[in-house]
Scaffold this motif. Structure first.
Motif, PDB file in Angstrom:
ATOM      1  N   GLU A  20       0.826  -1.199   0.000  1.00  0.00           N
ATOM      2  CA  GLU A  20       0.000   0.000   0.000  1.00  0.00           C
ATOM      3  C   GLU A  20       0.867   1.257   0.000  1.00  0.00           C
ATOM      4  O   GLU A  20       2.005   1.243   0.471  1.00  0.00           O
ATOM      5  CB  GLU A  20      -0.898   0.008   1.227  1.00  0.00           C
ATOM      6  N   LEU A  25      -5.350   6.319  -1.564  1.00  0.00           N
ATOM      7  CA  LEU A  25      -4.569   5.147  -1.214  1.00  0.00           C
ATOM      8  C   LEU A  25      -4.482   4.216  -2.417  1.00  0.00           C
ATOM      9  O   LEU A  25      -5.435   4.079  -3.177  1.00  0.00           O
ATOM     10  CB  LEU A  25      -5.201   4.401  -0.044  1.00  0.00           C
ATOM     11  N   CYS A  84      -3.030   0.201  -3.622  1.00  0.00           N
ATOM     12  CA  CYS A  84      -2.654  -1.130  -3.155  1.00  0.00           C
ATOM     13  C   CYS A  84      -2.272  -1.955  -4.369  1.00  0.00           C
ATOM     14  O   CYS A  84      -3.132  -2.288  -5.191  1.00  0.00           O
ATOM     15  CB  CYS A  84      -3.798  -1.773  -2.400  1.00  0.00           C
ATOM     16  N   TRP A 119     -11.045  -2.565   1.281  1.00  0.00           N
ATOM     17  CA  TRP A 119     -10.321  -1.673   2.184  1.00  0.00           C
ATOM     18  C   TRP A 119     -11.015  -1.743   3.546  1.00  0.00           C
ATOM     19  O   TRP A 119     -12.251  -1.655   3.633  1.00  0.00           O
ATOM     20  CB  TRP A 119     -10.326  -0.235   1.682  1.00  0.00           C
ATOM     21  N   CYS A 150      -5.501  -2.751   2.964  1.00  0.00           N
ATOM     22  CA  CYS A 150      -5.987  -3.346   1.736  1.00  0.00           C
ATOM     23  C   CYS A 150      -6.042  -4.861   1.947  1.00  0.00           C
ATOM     24  O   CYS A 150      -5.158  -5.420   2.609  1.00  0.00           O
ATOM     25  CB  CYS A 150      -5.014  -2.987   0.615  1.00  0.00           C
ATOM     26  N   GLY A 172      -2.437  -6.013   3.270  1.00  0.00           N
ATOM     27  CA  GLY A 172      -1.326  -5.078   3.165  1.00  0.00           C
ATOM     28  C   GLY A 172      -0.849  -4.668   4.548  1.00  0.00           C
ATOM     29  O   GLY A 172      -1.391  -5.093   5.564  1.00  0.00           O
TER      30      GLY A 172
END
Length: 125
Positions: free
Chosen positions: A6, A20, A22, A36, A96, A116
Motif C-alpha cells: 500500500e 490510497l 494497493c 479496504w 488493503c 497489506g
C-alpha cells in the motif's frame, strides 16, 4: 504467495483528500474481491469499501458512502481508495485486503486471506 503493498497514507486537514493505492504482486492475481478496511485505536477493524475484481460492483460502509470511491486497474493489479471530504473520525490505519477464493461479497475481515501493511491516515480538525 500474494503480497499487497500500500501507499498514499499521511496527514491531512479535515475536508481534504487522500488517495490510497494497493499493488498486488506474486502469483497470478485474480481474486474474487478486494477490500479496504480500517482500524482506529481501541476499535475493531471495520469494513470501508469492497470491489469485485470483475464487473463493476462496489460496496461502501454507510460512514463513507458519497465521500470515498474504490476503483481498480486490473492490468496493474492495483486497487485504489479515493477519500474526499475527510473527517477526523476517518483517522485510522487503512488496510488493503484480497479475498482470493470467495463466492460472495463479504464485509468480514475474516474472509480475506491477504493483507497489506496498513498505512496510517490522520485527519486533523
Amino acid at each position: 504467495q500474494v503480497q499487497l503493498v500500500e501507499s498514499g497514507g499521511g496527514l491531512v486537514q479535515a475536508g481534504g483528500s487522500l488517495r490510497l493505492s494497493c499493488a498486488a504482486s506474486g502469483r497470478t492475481f485474480s481474486p474474487y474481491a478486494m477490500g479496504w478496511f480500517r482500524q482506529a485505536p481501541g476499535k475493531e477493524r471495520e469494513f470501508v469499501a469492497i470491489i469485485r475484481w470483475t464487473g463493476s460492483n462496489t460496496y461502501y460502509a454507510n460512514s463513507v458512502k458519497g465521500r470515498f470511491t474504490i476503483s481498480r486497474d486490473n492490468a496493474k493489479n492495483t486497487v485504489f481508495l479515493q477519500m474526499n471530504s475527510l473527517k477526523p473520525e476517518d483517522t485510522a490505519v487503512y488496510y488493503c485486503a484480497a479475498d482470493a477464493v470467495g463466492s460472495y461479497i463479504s464485509s468480514s475481515a475474516r474472509d480475506y486471506e491477504y493483507w497489506g501493511q496498513g498505512p496510517q491516515v490522520t485527519v486533523s480538525s
